[in-house]
Design an enzyme around this catalytic site. Structure first.
Site, PDB file in Angstrom:
ATOM      1  N   LEU A  17      61.784  24.579  60.092  1.00  0.00           N
ATOM      2  CA  LEU A  17      62.196  23.897  58.857  1.00  0.00           C
ATOM      3  C   LEU A  17      61.194  24.140  57.729  1.00  0.00           C
ATOM      4  O   LEU A  17      61.566  24.350  56.581  1.00  0.00           O
ATOM      5  CB  LEU A  17      62.360  22.393  59.094  1.00  0.00           C
ATOM      6  N   LYS A  18      59.911  24.124  58.094  1.00  0.00           N
ATOM      7  CA  LYS A  18      58.869  24.392  57.091  1.00  0.00           C
ATOM      8  C   LYS A  18      59.099  25.768  56.478  1.00  0.00           C
ATOM      9  O   LYS A  18      59.127  25.950  55.266  1.00  0.00           O
ATOM     10  CB  LYS A  18      57.498  24.349  57.765  1.00  0.00           C
ATOM     11  N   GLY A 446      31.536  19.687  47.106  1.00  0.00           N
ATOM     12  CA  GLY A 446      31.205  20.526  48.273  1.00  0.00           C
ATOM     13  C   GLY A 446      31.881  21.872  48.276  1.00  0.00           C
ATOM     14  O   GLY A 446      31.244  22.905  48.223  1.00  0.00           O
ATOM     15  N   GLU A 498      31.103  25.927  51.141  1.00  0.00           N
ATOM     16  CA  GLU A 498      31.971  25.717  52.327  1.00  0.00           C
ATOM     17  C   GLU A 498      32.934  26.870  52.630  1.00  0.00           C
ATOM     18  O   GLU A 498      34.017  26.649  53.175  1.00  0.00           O
ATOM     19  CB  GLU A 498      32.758  24.393  52.189  1.00  0.00           C
ATOM     20  N   GLU A 619      41.801   4.688  54.974  1.00  0.00           N
ATOM     21  CA  GLU A 619      43.099   4.792  55.639  1.00  0.00           C
ATOM     22  C   GLU A 619      43.023   4.358  57.100  1.00  0.00           C
ATOM     23  O   GLU A 619      44.061   4.163  57.732  1.00  0.00           O
ATOM     24  CB  GLU A 619      43.665   6.204  55.509  1.00  0.00           C
ATOM     25  N   HIS A 655      31.148  10.702  50.201  1.00  0.00           N
ATOM     26  CA  HIS A 655      32.248  10.936  49.267  1.00  0.00           C
ATOM     27  C   HIS A 655      33.514  10.334  49.853  1.00  0.00           C
ATOM     28  O   HIS A 655      33.786  10.449  51.038  1.00  0.00           O
ATOM     29  CB  HIS A 655      32.437  12.436  49.036  1.00  0.00           C
ATOM     30  N   CYS A 657      37.861   9.664  48.918  1.00  0.00           N
ATOM     31  CA  CYS A 657      38.920  10.113  48.013  1.00  0.00           C
ATOM     32  C   CYS A 657      39.766   8.980  47.451  1.00  0.00           C
ATOM     33  O   CYS A 657      40.594   9.210  46.600  1.00  0.00           O
ATOM     34  CB  CYS A 657      39.847  11.086  48.705  1.00  0.00           C
ATOM     35  N   HIS A 708      43.057  17.847  41.453  1.00  0.00           N
ATOM     36  CA  HIS A 708      44.374  18.176  42.016  1.00  0.00           C
ATOM     37  C   HIS A 708      45.260  18.866  41.004  1.00  0.00           C
ATOM     38  O   HIS A 708      46.361  19.273  41.317  1.00  0.00           O
ATOM     39  CB  HIS A 708      45.040  16.905  42.548  1.00  0.00           C
TER      40      HIS A 708
HETATM   41  N1  GLN Z   1      33.285  18.242  51.030  1.00  0.00           N
HETATM   42  C1  GLN Z   1      34.703  18.328  51.065  1.00  0.00           C
HETATM   43  C2  GLN Z   1      35.185  19.347  50.037  1.00  0.00           C
HETATM   44  O1  GLN Z   1      34.597  19.442  49.014  1.00  0.00           O
HETATM   45  C3  GLN Z   1      35.349  16.999  50.809  1.00  0.00           C
HETATM   46  C4  GLN Z   1      36.856  17.062  50.909  1.00  0.00           C
HETATM   47  C5  GLN Z   1      37.558  15.722  50.801  1.00  0.00           C
HETATM   48  O2  GLN Z   1      37.056  14.780  50.301  1.00  0.00           O
HETATM   49  N2  GLN Z   1      38.762  15.629  51.272  1.00  0.00           N
HETATM   50  O3  GLN Z   1      36.155  20.021  50.233  1.00  0.00           O
HETATM   51 ZN    ZN Z   2      37.735  14.019  48.264  1.00  0.00          ZN
END
Ligand code: GLN
Ligand code: ZN
Length: 774
Positions: A17-18, A446, A498, A619, A655, A657, A708
Site C-alpha cells: 500500500l505504501k 545535531g 550525524e 509521548e 533536546h 521536540c 520542518h
Molecule cells: N540530534 C538529532 C538530530 O539533529 C535530534 C533529532 C530529533 O530531535 N528528533 O537529528
Molecule cells: Zn527535535
C-alpha cells in the site's frame, strides 16, 4: 466462545500500500490501480483470517491513509478550505488533499493537523469542528467494504470509531462551544450508517471508544451513556461490541457496566486487573459478553498460553463459555505483519525468532487459545502448546537475555548516581570559565542534511560496494565540510552532522547488546510512512564506545567546541519494541547506564559539551493522569543517570521536540540538563506562557525557526522571537538554535537560514550591550 479480531495491518505484508500510494501521488499509477491494490490487501486479510478460524473478522479496518480521516469523510465533516477541491476532484483526491495538503494549478491548501493516536506511534488526522458543524453521510466506504467482503463469502464485522471518541479526537476551530456538545447532531449520521449496515446483513458492529481509558469529565461520560442507550433503542438486534484499549476503564467502569451493549472488549495486556474488577463488581449484566484481549496487539512477543488460558478459565468459570470471546488487546495495526518473512538468521537468530509473533501469528494464537479453552484440542497432545511452553521457558532462562553483570549494576545504583557532583549554580560558573562562550551562543541540534548522496553511500556500503575505508573517507569529508561551514558562518558550538547515522535510535541499537532488528517488521506510523522499530530482547549493555570516534574526529578539525551527540534512554526505549518480561523502567535504566558510559568516554576524549536527545520523553506519558508521577519518576531518573557521570565543567545539553510541556515543566527542569533546546518556533506563545509563571533554572535554547519547512526565515523574524523569549527568560540563560535537527533539509536553505540565525544572535548581543551601557 468466539474469536474476535479488532483490526489487521493494512499496509500489506510487503508494504504494497505504501508503494502504490506513493506512486499514485507521484502521478505514476492511476487511481484505479491504487484502488485495486487496496482491494487485494483487504481480500488477502479477510481470507487469511477466515482460513485461520477467526469468527469476527473486521472490515473498515482498511484505510488508504488513516481511519479517523476515513470517518471524517464518512461523516462529511470536511473543513471549508477544501470546498473548492471537493468540487473539482474525485473523493479520493479530496481525501488525500485533507491528509497531505494540495498545491496544484494555483490552489494551495494546507493539510489537516496530524497527531499521535493515544500513546502509540501511529498518527491520525485531527478532525476540525466549528460551532455550527454539520454532519451528513458523505462517504459509504464502511458499507461498501462490508458488501465487498460479503461477495467474497465472508460476513465481516464492520469497525467504526465510536461517536464520543470521534468528537474527543478532534479540535474546536472556533470559540464558544465544546466539541462534545455536537453529539446530538452527530448521532443521526451514525444511525444512517448502522441502518445501512443492518440492511446489508451486518450482525456485529464494533465501536471503538478508547477514550474510555482516559480521565473523562462527567459530561463526556454522560455522552457515552446517551449514545449507547440510543443505539440500543434504535437497533435492538444489532450486536454492538464496545471496544476499549490501551488502559483500564478506571473511574469510567461503572458507566460502562450500565451500558446496554452486546459485548465489552477489554485490553487485558495493558490492564490485567480489569477482568477481576468486572467479575468482582457483580455488576456485569447477564446478557453482556466479554471479549478478552489477551494477545498483545502492540508488541511482538509470543503469547504465554498458560497465562492466557488461566485468564480465560477465570472468565468462563464465572460466565460460561458462550459469553466469552478471545481477542488481541487492540487492533493489530500496531504489529508488523508476518514473522514468516523474517529469514535473516544472522540478525534475527532462530532462538530469538521463536519468542516472537507478528500479526499473522497472533491470529493463529487467538484461534489456538479458543481451541484449547473449548477443550477441542487437548493440551497434552498439542504440539503448538508444547512449542509455546518451550519457547516461553527458553526465554526465561536464555543466556542471550540475561546478563548478570548488567543486572548487578542496575541493582547497585546508588542515590548519588543520578546527580551531578554539584548544583547547576556551581557548575555554571565552571562552565562559563571553561567554555568561554558569548552571550546568546549559537548552535544546531545535531544533524545536517542527509542528502541522497550520503544515503547512497550507506546503501552501497551495506551491499559491499564500498569498503569500510571508502565509506569512512566519504563520511569524514562530509563531516569536515560541515565543520568548515559552521566555522565560516560563525556558529559557536559546532556539531559533526550525524552523517554516519541512519536513524537516531537504530544507530545506537545496532551497537548495543540486547537489541536486534527485523528485516520486514514494518508498522504504519502515518499515511504511507512506516517505521521498523528495533527489538530490545535482552539486558542492554555497551560493548564498545559508539560515537567517540566521530566526535573526536570532528573536534580534531577545529579549535571551537564540538558538541557530542547521543540519543537518550527514554527515547531509545520509546521508539523500540520493548521486552515484556521486566518493567519498562528496568530496561530504561539499563540503557541509561550504557549511555552514561558513552558520556563519560566522550568526556575522556576531550568533548566538553554533550547533548543527550530526549524528543520522546513527553509521548511516553501514560494515558491516565494518576500514572504520570510514576512514569516521570523513572524516566527523568534514567535521563539523569545517563547525564551524571561527568565533571562540573562538562556541559550537558538535551533536546526535546515538543513544546507542549506546560504540565510537566517541573519534571523537565528536574532533568537538570545544563542546557535544553526545544521546538517552539511554531507555538511560541505557548512556550512563553509557561515561562511567564515558571522560572526555568538552567539555560535554554527555544528553537528560533521551524526546520520542518523549506522556508528560509529572516534575521528580523528570529530577532523578534528572541526578544519575546528575552522578555520572560533572563538573557544570560538563552541560546540560539533551530528547533530540531536539519537532516531532512537541503543544504542551500540550511546555509541561508543559519547565516540569518547567526546574524540574529549578533544583533541581540549588540542590543543587550547597548542597554548595558545606557
Ligand atoms: N540530534 C538529532 C538530530 O539533529 C535530534 C533529532 C530529533 O530531535 N528528533 O537529528
Ligand atoms: Zn527535535
Amino acid at each position: 466462545m468466539k474469536t474476535n479480531n479488532l483490526g489487521y495491518p493494512r499496509i500489506g505484508s510487503n508494504r504494497e500500500l505504501k508503494k502504490a500510494s506513493e506512486l499514485y501521488w507521484a502521478g505514476k499509477i492511476s487511481a484505479d490501480e491504487l484502488l485495486e491494490v487496496g482491494k487485494n490487501i483487504r481480500k488477502e486479510n479477510w481470507q487469511l483470517q477466515a482460513k485461520s478460524g477467526i469468527d469476527l473478522i473486521p472490515s473498515n479496518d482498511f484505510s488508504f491513509y488513516d481511519q479517523v480521516l476515513d470517518l471524517t469523510l464518512t461523516l462529511g465533516a470536511i473543513p471549508n478550505r477544501y470546498s473548492e477541491i471537493a468540487k473539482t476532484n474525485s473523493a479520493l483526491d479530496l481525501y488525500f488533499a485533507m491528509a497531505r495538503g494540495s498545491q496544484k494549478e494555483g490552489q494551495d491548501v494546507v493539510a489537516m493537523e496530524m497527531t499521535k493516536w493515544f500513546d502509540t506511534n501511529y498518527h491520525y488526522i485531527v478532525p476540525e469542528f466549528t460551532k455550527n458543524q454539520k454532519f451528513e453521510l458523505f462517504s459509504t466506504k464502511i458499507i461498501n467494504e462490508f458488501v465487498e467482503s460479503k461477495k467474497l463469502g465472508i460476513t465481516t464485522k464492520p469497525v467504526l470509531i465510536g461517536p464520543v471518541t470521534y468528537l474527543l479526537l478532534g479540535k474546536e476551530k472556533e470559540e464558544g462551544f465544546h466539541r462534545i456538545d455536537l453529539i446530538e447532531k452527530l448521532l443521526p449520521v451514525y444511525f444512517e450508517i448502522l441502518n445501512a449496515l443492518q440492511n446489508e446483513g451486518a450482525e456485529h458492529i464494533q465501536l471503538d471508544e478508547p477514550f474510555l481509558a482516559l480521565n473523562l469529565t462527567d459530561k463526556e461520560r454522560d455522552a457515552i451513556t446517551y449514545v449507547y442507550n440510543e443505539i440500543s433503542k434504535n437497533f435492538p438486534s444489532l450486536k454492538i461490541i464496545l471496544a476499549n484499549y490501551f488502559d483500564c476503564f478506571g473511574e469510567n467502569l461503572e458507566t460502562v457496566l450500565a451500558l446496554p451493549v452486546h459485548t465489552l472488549h477489554l485490553d487485558l495486556v495493558r490492564c490485567s486487573s480489569q477482568l477481576d474488577d468486572i467479575l468482582d463488581s457483580g455488576k456485569l449484566a447477564n446478557n453482556v459478553n466479554l471479549s478478552l484481549g489477551v494477545v498483545d496487539g502492540r508488541n511482538i512477543w509470543k503469547n504465554d498460553f498458560k497465562k492466557s488460558l488461566a485468564t480465560i478459565k477465570k472468565a468462563t468459570d464465572a460466565l460460561g463459555k458462550d459469553r466469552i470471546l478471545i481477542a488481541p488487546s487492540c487492533s493489530l495495526i500496531h504489529s508488523p505483519c508476518d514473522l514468516d518473512l523474517e529469514t535473516n538468521d544472522a540478525t534475527l537468530t532462530p532462538e530469538i525468532k521463536q519468542w516472537l509473533a507478528f500479526a499473522k501469528q497472533k491470529i493463529e494464537e487467538i484461534v489456538l487459545l479458543q481451541n484449547f479453552a473449548l477443550d477441542e484440542v487437548s493440551l497434552v497432545d498439542s504440539v503448538s502448546f508444547e512449542q509455546n511452553t518451550i519457547a516461553n521457558e527458553n526465554r526465561k532462562t536464555s543466556k542471550l537475555i540475561h546478563n548478570e553483570g548488567v543486572k548487578n549494576r542496575v541493582a547497585s545504583i546508588t542515590n548519588g548516581d543520578d546527580k551531578r557532583r554539584n548544583l547547576f549554580a556551581i557548575r555554571r560558573f565552571k562552565q562559563i570559565e571553561a567554555l568561554k562562550l558569548p552571550l546568546f551562543p549559537t548552535t544546531t541540534i545535531g544533524s545536517f542534511p542527509q542528502t541522497t548522496e550520503v544515503r547512497s553511500w550507506r546503501a552501497k556500503f551495506k551491499k559491499g560496494e564500498l569498503s569500510q575505508k571508502q565509506y569512512d573517507d566519504l563520511l569524514q569529508k562530509e563531516t569536515e565540510e560541515t565543520i568548515r561551514f559552521q566555522e565560516e558562518t560563525g556558529i559557536d558550538v559546532l556539531v559533526h552532522g550525524e552523517f554516519e547515522r541512519n536513524d537516531m535510535v537504530e544507530y545506537f541499537g545496532e551497537q548495543l547488546d540486547g537489541f536486534t532488528f527485523t528485516k520486514n517488521g514494518w508498522v504504519q506510523s502515518y499515511g504511507s510512512r512506516c517505521v521498523k522499530p528495533p527489538v530490545i530482547y535482552g539486558d542492554v549493555s555497551r560493548p564498545n564506545p559508539m560515537t567517540v570516534r566521530w566526535a573526536e574526529f570532528a573536534q580534531s578539525l577545529t579549535p571551537k567546541w564540538v558538541k557530542g551527540m547521543l540519543t537518550g534512554p527514554v527515547t531509545i526505549l520509546q521508539w523500540s519494541f520493548v521486552r515484556n518480561d521486566q518493567p519498562r523502567s528496568e530496561t530504561c535504566t539499563q540503557i541509561a547506564l550504557a549511555i552514561r558510559d558513552e558520556v563519560v568516554d566522550l568526556e575522556k576524549a576531550g568533548i566538553k559539551i554533550i547533548q543527550i536527545d530526549e524528543p520522546a520523553i513527553r509521548e511516553g506519558l501514560p494515558l491516565r493522569k494518576e500514572e504520570w508521577a510514576n512514569y516521570l519518576d523513572w524516566a527523568i531518573k534514567a535521563f539523569r543517570i545517563s547525564a551524571s557521570g561527568v565533571k562540573d565543567d562538562t556541559q550537558i545539553h538535551t533536546h526535546m521536540c515538543y513544546s507542549e510541556f506546560n504540565d510537566i515543566i517541573q519534571n523537565i527542569a528536574d532533568m537538570d540538563a545544563d542546557v535544553i533546546t526545544i521546538e517552539c518556533s511554531r507555538s511560541q506563545m505557548e512556550l512563553l506562557d509557561v515561562f511567564a509563571d515558571f522560572k526555568y533554572p538552567n539555560e535554554i535554547g527555544p528553537g528560533v525557526y521551524d526546520i520542518h519547512s523549506p522556508r528560509v526565515p529572516s534575521n528580523e523574524e528570529m530577532v523578534h522571537l528572541l526578544e519575546k523569549a528575552a522578555s520572560v527568560i533572563p538573557v544570560n540563560q538563552l541560546w540560539v538554535n533551530p528547533d530540531c535537527g536539519l537532516k531532512t533539509r537541503h543544504w542551500d536553505e540550511t546555509k541561508k537560514a543559519l547565516i540569518e540565525m547567526v546574524a540574529a544572535a549578533q544583533q541581540m548581543r549588540v542590543s543587550v550591550e547597548n542597554i548595558a551601557t545606557v
